[in-house]
Write a protein that holds these residues in place. Structure first.
Motif, short mmCIF file in Angstrom:
data_model
loop_
_atom_site.label_atom_id
_atom_site.label_comp_id
_atom_site.label_asym_id
_atom_site.label_seq_id
_atom_site.Cartn_x
_atom_site.Cartn_y
_atom_site.Cartn_z
N TYR A 10 0.83 -1.21 0.00
CA TYR A 10 0.00 0.00 0.00
C TYR A 10 0.86 1.26 0.00
O TYR A 10 0.61 2.20 -0.74
CB TYR A 10 -0.94 0.03 1.21
CG TYR A 10 -2.26 -0.67 0.97
CD1 TYR A 10 -3.26 -0.06 0.21
CD2 TYR A 10 -2.51 -1.92 1.49
CE1 TYR A 10 -4.46 -0.69 -0.01
CE2 TYR A 10 -3.71 -2.56 1.28
CZ TYR A 10 -4.68 -1.94 0.52
OH TYR A 10 -5.88 -2.57 0.31
N GLU A 11 1.89 1.28 0.84
CA GLU A 11 2.77 2.45 0.90
C GLU A 11 3.44 2.69 -0.45
O GLU A 11 3.56 3.83 -0.90
CB GLU A 11 3.82 2.27 1.99
CG GLU A 11 3.26 2.38 3.39
CD GLU A 11 4.26 2.02 4.48
OE1 GLU A 11 5.45 1.81 4.15
OE2 GLU A 11 3.84 1.96 5.64
N THR A 12 3.84 1.63 -1.12
CA THR A 12 4.47 1.75 -2.43
C THR A 12 3.47 2.28 -3.46
O THR A 12 3.80 3.19 -4.23
CB THR A 12 5.01 0.38 -2.89
OG1 THR A 12 5.93 -0.11 -1.90
CG2 THR A 12 5.71 0.49 -4.23
N LEU A 13 2.28 1.73 -3.47
CA LEU A 13 1.26 2.19 -4.42
C LEU A 13 0.89 3.66 -4.21
O LEU A 13 0.70 4.40 -5.17
CB LEU A 13 0.00 1.32 -4.32
CG LEU A 13 0.12 -0.10 -4.86
CD1 LEU A 13 -1.13 -0.89 -4.53
CD2 LEU A 13 0.38 -0.09 -6.35
N LEU A 14 0.81 4.07 -2.95
CA LEU A 14 0.45 5.45 -2.66
C LEU A 14 1.57 6.42 -3.00
O LEU A 14 1.34 7.62 -3.17
CB LEU A 14 0.06 5.59 -1.18
CG LEU A 14 -1.23 4.87 -0.78
CD1 LEU A 14 -1.45 4.97 0.72
CD2 LEU A 14 -2.43 5.39 -1.54
N ALA A 15 2.80 5.92 -3.15
CA ALA A 15 3.94 6.77 -3.47
C ALA A 15 4.22 6.85 -4.97
O ALA A 15 5.08 7.61 -5.39
CB ALA A 15 5.18 6.26 -2.74
N PRO A 17 4.28 7.94 -8.73
CA PRO A 17 4.03 9.25 -9.35
C PRO A 17 2.63 9.29 -9.97
O PRO A 17 2.17 8.33 -10.57
CB PRO A 17 5.10 9.34 -10.44
CG PRO A 17 6.20 8.45 -9.96
CD PRO A 17 5.51 7.32 -9.23
N GLY A 18 1.96 10.40 -9.76
CA GLY A 18 0.61 10.59 -10.30
C GLY A 18 -0.49 10.27 -9.31
O GLY A 18 -1.66 10.60 -9.56
N MET A 19 -0.15 9.64 -8.20
CA MET A 19 -1.19 9.29 -7.23
C MET A 19 -1.74 10.52 -6.51
O MET A 19 -2.82 10.46 -5.93
CB MET A 19 -0.66 8.28 -6.20
CG MET A 19 -0.45 6.90 -6.78
SD MET A 19 -1.94 6.16 -7.44
CE MET A 19 -2.70 5.57 -5.95
N HIS A 20 -1.03 11.65 -6.56
CA HIS A 20 -1.52 12.87 -5.93
C HIS A 20 -2.29 13.75 -6.91
O HIS A 20 -2.77 14.82 -6.53
CB HIS A 20 -0.35 13.67 -5.32
CG HIS A 20 0.25 12.99 -4.14
ND1 HIS A 20 -0.41 12.80 -2.95
CD2 HIS A 20 1.47 12.41 -3.97
CE1 HIS A 20 0.37 12.16 -2.11
NE2 HIS A 20 1.52 11.91 -2.70
N ASP A 21 -2.41 13.30 -8.17
CA ASP A 21 -3.15 14.07 -9.16
C ASP A 21 -4.64 14.07 -8.82
O ASP A 21 -5.19 13.06 -8.36
CB ASP A 21 -2.97 13.49 -10.57
CG ASP A 21 -1.54 13.60 -11.07
OD1 ASP A 21 -0.74 14.29 -10.42
OD2 ASP A 21 -1.24 12.99 -12.11
N THR A 22 -5.28 15.20 -9.05
CA THR A 22 -6.70 15.33 -8.78
C THR A 22 -7.51 14.66 -9.89
O THR A 22 -7.20 14.80 -11.07
CB THR A 22 -7.10 16.82 -8.69
OG1 THR A 22 -6.32 17.43 -7.66
CG2 THR A 22 -8.57 16.98 -8.38
#
Length: 93
Positions: A10-15, A17-22
């Motif tokens: 989960y930590e890897t997936l949340l990190a 690139p692009g996971m913080h895109d709206t």
């Protein structure tokens, strides 16, 4: 799968690139589904704080975002007051 391995995934997936895109999500769902959705989301937030949770701990920032989604969803559906009253009923029992 061990909890520590699952947390690492989960930590890897949340990190990634692009996971913080709206992302804009346009949902048209019944009020009853909004009420159930917000209750399940809230319960998930509470469950993530327990040691036996199968997912990584939710960051404070993510928890605030999820609580905003809950609040906005209830506001848009006109269910904020009803949700508060239901919570008060369950807290007094």
């Amino acid at each position: 799968m061990a909890i520590s391995s699952l947390e690492t995934i989960y930590e890897t997936l949340l990190a990634v690139p692009g996971m913080h895109d709206t992302v804009k999500i346009d949902l048209k769902i019944p009020r009853k589904t909004v009420l159930l959705f917000t209750e399940v989301l809230g319960a998930g937030i509470k469950h993530s704080k327990t040691p036996e949770s199968g997912i990584t701990k939710i960051s404070k920032e993510s928890e605030e975002e999820l609580n905003t989604i809950i609040s906005d969803s209830l506001d848009k559906a006109g269910l904020t007051e009803l949700s508060h009253k239901l919570k008060n009923l369950t807290n007094t029992q």
